[in-house]
Design a protein around this motif. Structure first.
Motif, PDB file in Angstrom:
ATOM      1  N   TYR A 341       0.833  -1.197   0.000  1.00  0.00           N
ATOM      2  CA  TYR A 341       0.000   0.000   0.000  1.00  0.00           C
ATOM      3  C   TYR A 341       0.877   1.260   0.000  1.00  0.00           C
ATOM      4  O   TYR A 341       1.937   1.294   0.631  1.00  0.00           O
ATOM      5  CB  TYR A 341      -0.915   0.019   1.214  1.00  0.00           C
ATOM      6  CG  TYR A 341      -1.970  -1.076   1.228  1.00  0.00           C
ATOM      7  CD1 TYR A 341      -2.696  -1.385   0.082  1.00  0.00           C
ATOM      8  CD2 TYR A 341      -2.246  -1.784   2.395  1.00  0.00           C
ATOM      9  CE1 TYR A 341      -3.662  -2.378   0.092  1.00  0.00           C
ATOM     10  CE2 TYR A 341      -3.221  -2.770   2.420  1.00  0.00           C
ATOM     11  CZ  TYR A 341      -3.925  -3.065   1.266  1.00  0.00           C
ATOM     12  OH  TYR A 341      -4.885  -4.039   1.289  1.00  0.00           O
ATOM     13  N   ARG A 343       0.398   4.262   1.399  1.00  0.00           N
ATOM     14  CA  ARG A 343       0.546   4.927   2.695  1.00  0.00           C
ATOM     15  C   ARG A 343       1.616   4.256   3.538  1.00  0.00           C
ATOM     16  O   ARG A 343       2.527   4.915   4.066  1.00  0.00           O
ATOM     17  CB  ARG A 343      -0.785   4.911   3.434  1.00  0.00           C
ATOM     18  CG  ARG A 343      -0.705   5.335   4.901  1.00  0.00           C
ATOM     19  CD  ARG A 343      -2.089   5.244   5.549  1.00  0.00           C
ATOM     20  NE  ARG A 343      -2.046   5.506   6.980  1.00  0.00           N
ATOM     21  CZ  ARG A 343      -1.920   4.570   7.917  1.00  0.00           C
ATOM     22  NH1 ARG A 343      -1.800   3.290   7.568  1.00  0.00           N
ATOM     23  NH2 ARG A 343      -1.911   4.897   9.193  1.00  0.00           N
ATOM     24  N   HIS A 388      -3.939   3.538  -3.852  1.00  0.00           N
ATOM     25  CA  HIS A 388      -3.646   2.870  -2.581  1.00  0.00           C
ATOM     26  C   HIS A 388      -2.947   1.542  -2.832  1.00  0.00           C
ATOM     27  O   HIS A 388      -1.924   1.232  -2.213  1.00  0.00           O
ATOM     28  CB  HIS A 388      -4.953   2.650  -1.813  1.00  0.00           C
ATOM     29  CG  HIS A 388      -4.779   2.022  -0.470  1.00  0.00           C
ATOM     30  ND1 HIS A 388      -3.972   2.567   0.506  1.00  0.00           N
ATOM     31  CD2 HIS A 388      -5.300   0.889   0.076  1.00  0.00           C
ATOM     32  CE1 HIS A 388      -4.009   1.816   1.596  1.00  0.00           C
ATOM     33  NE2 HIS A 388      -4.793   0.785   1.357  1.00  0.00           N
ATOM     34  N   ASP A 401      -2.596   8.243   1.355  1.00  0.00           N
ATOM     35  CA  ASP A 401      -1.602   7.707   0.420  1.00  0.00           C
ATOM     36  C   ASP A 401      -0.790   8.830  -0.215  1.00  0.00           C
ATOM     37  O   ASP A 401       0.441   8.751  -0.315  1.00  0.00           O
ATOM     38  CB  ASP A 401      -2.298   6.894  -0.671  1.00  0.00           C
ATOM     39  CG  ASP A 401      -2.902   5.609  -0.159  1.00  0.00           C
ATOM     40  OD1 ASP A 401      -2.238   4.917   0.631  1.00  0.00           O
ATOM     41  OD2 ASP A 401      -4.043   5.300  -0.540  1.00  0.00           O
TER      42      ASP A 401
END
Length: 531
Positions: A341, A343, A388, A401
């Motif tokens: 991901y 983030r 994401h 993100d």
């Protein structure tokens, strides 16, 4: 009970865990087959609920979550619960790591978080943590009978103060941070001991301004919370209950790894204690060995237990993590969420850069660059749009993100002297402005417009945590590019979201607030008085 996306969730979930001491192995041995079907989150499922006039149950769960697994094996295998859900509900399960918007919206209630909705997707009730079968039966019956049981959620963003008020907000946050400090055990908060890395990093900034008490608080915290660092594999556990560091919950989440890697690295830079450096390198080593994809990205989380995702013999984390390396491997490796991901990768990259800067080691810098190059290839468009999950590009885009990955790219650019990283970061900032900004408030929405969202989910939120990350990204980009417009954008963002009500909701998790304020020069340091 599993940890929560928001700090205030943990005390009640931990208490519920102690009150509902359920063993998964026992539950499996005596449990019945589940009598209903989980549906995936989709527009078609919500449309069916409306068409068939069925209530909706949303189970906000995390794959690493111990008490989510317990609820699966007990409550959701209860015959009466199954009959209620099958006859009157559409049951939707959502992976909160996969959907940051749902994680933000219901983080106060989990994990697991149980949300009961009307057929047109309006909230009827939100319920925190593990629910035993008898409690869920009551909740479902109330919904069927037409009752509601909604709990109070976090306050809406109040009218924003002027930017001139930000130093006052900073002073208020400083007061509250001191109030929550535990003089005996270190850390912030007294019922739940969570390793709040941002709090430590901010205390170290205070120490750099000559505050000896802040230096002592940071040093004691880093020492005491080492009790929840895995002594065999490295990595830090999620939190400890009972008001001390001796009762850990053994999930290993990337957000905690990254923030505490930075905290221990900066702690070493301040005090030059070998133990702090060893812990930082231990966390980095854990990321390399367990949470690294072959192509350079970072994975998301690791479960606390063995066997929760299959029918192998279940081994609880408390027993598992007492073993040495060989003993653990003989039982199997706890499940790892291998999603990459944006983030979480941004957090890990930024922390690795800090370790490289503190130590002068080339390896963590190279590791950070490799991850950044990988995520840029798979998660970021040329015009700065961030997905994401690079493998799933449908659905909304998320502020977290963009902000976390953008900050990481700035740090890579500063560490390498390569302006190309800053160019990509600028593109991300521009995309945030066009697709996520609310011009009326100056804050940013958690997600882009989702044309498929219905009911309560059609209302976009402006969460404090994600806006803090956005402000820190803008401040860093302004510093790196010498463009004052980015600092102004950071100030505007903080003025939009930082209110006394927002601080109160944060509880002891104030480090991110204060770091963002300090990034724009709004913290009133003693030597800056009158300037």
């Amino acid at each position: 009970m599993c940890a929560c996306a928001h700090p205030q969730s943990a005390p009640s979930t931990a208490a519920a865990a102690r009150d509902n001491n359920v063993d998964i192995a026992v539950a499996r041995a005596g449990g019945t087959a589940q009598r209903f079907r989980w549906e995936a989150w989709s527009p078609e499922v919500f449309a069916r609920a409306a068409r068939e006039h069925r209530f909706i149950l949303v189970d906000g769960a995390a794959e690493w979550c111990h008490w989510c697994h317990v609820m699966d094996e007990t409550t959701y295998r209860d015959a009466a619960v199954g009959d209620q859900l099958r006859q009157h509900f559409v049951a939707i399960r959502v992976d909160v790591d996969q959907r940051p918007d749902i994680a933000e919206r219901y983080g106060d209630w989990g994990w697991p978080a149980t949300v009961v909705l009307s057929p047109d997707a309006q909230e009827l009730g939100k319920f925190r943590g593990y629910l035993p079968p008898e409690r869920l039966r009551e909740i479902l019956a109330e919904a069927i009978a037409g009752g509601t049981a909604a709990q109070t959620s976090r306050p809406a963003i109040a009218p924003a103060p002027r930017t001139e008020a930000l130093p006052w907000i900073a002073a208020l946050a400083l007061r509250d941070l001191d109030h929550f400090y535990d003089d005996d055990n270190g850390g912030w908060g007294f019922r739940i001991k969570a390793p709040i890395g941002d709090n430590v990093v901010f205390e170290l900034r205070r120490a750099a301004h000559g505050d000896a008490q802040a230096a002592a608080r940071a040093a004691l915290t880093l020492d005491k919370q080492r009790a929840i660092v895995d002594p065999v594999w490295g990595g830090i556990y999620q939190y400890s209950v009972g008001g001390n560091w001796n009762e850990p919950h053994f999930e290993k989440l990337m957000a905690y790894q990254a923030r505490n890697l930075e905290a221990y690295a900066r702690g070493y830079a301040h005090g030059h204690q070998p133990a702090a450096l060893a812990t930082a390198r231990g966390i980095a080593g854990y990321l390399d060995r367990f949470l690294s994809a072959p192509d350079g990205g970072f994975y998301t989380n690791q479960d606390a237990d063995v066997g929760a995702h299959d029918q192998r013999r279940f081994v609880e984390g408390r027993a598992y993590y007492q073993r040495d390396d060989a003993g653990r491997r003989a039982l199997g490796i706890p499940w790892i969420d291998t999603h990459v991901y944006a983030r979480e990768n941004g957090m890990a990259i930024a922390a690795m850069i800090v370790l490289a800067e503190v130590t002068g080691d080339a390896a963590p810098l190279a590791r950070a660059r490799r991850a950044a190059e990988r995520v840029l290839r798979t998660h970021v468009s040329d015009d700065g749009e961030v997905w994401h999950d690079g493998d799933r590009r449908e659905g909304p885009r998320f502020l977290a993100d963009h902000a976390e990955l953008g900050l990481a790219l700035v740090r890579v650019g500063e560490a390498t002297g390569d302006a190309a990283w800053l160019t990509r970061a600028r593109a991300i900032a521009a995309r945030m402005e066009t697709s996520l900004l609310d011009p009326a408030t100056g804050a940013y929405y958690a997600q882009t417009v989702d044309d498929n969202a219905v009911g309560v989910f059609a209302h976009r939120r402006q969460p404090l945590e994600d806006n803090l990350a956005a402000a820190r990204f803008f401040a860093a980009l302004g510093r790196a590019t010498h463009d004052a417009a980015f600092r102004a954008r950071a100030e505007r963002t903080l003025a939009a979201v930082l209110t006394p009500e927002a601080l109160e909701h944060q509880g002891s998790w104030l480090g991110a607030v204060l770091l963002a304020l300090d990034d724009i020069g709004a913290v009133p340091w003693p030597n800056q008085a009158g300037t």
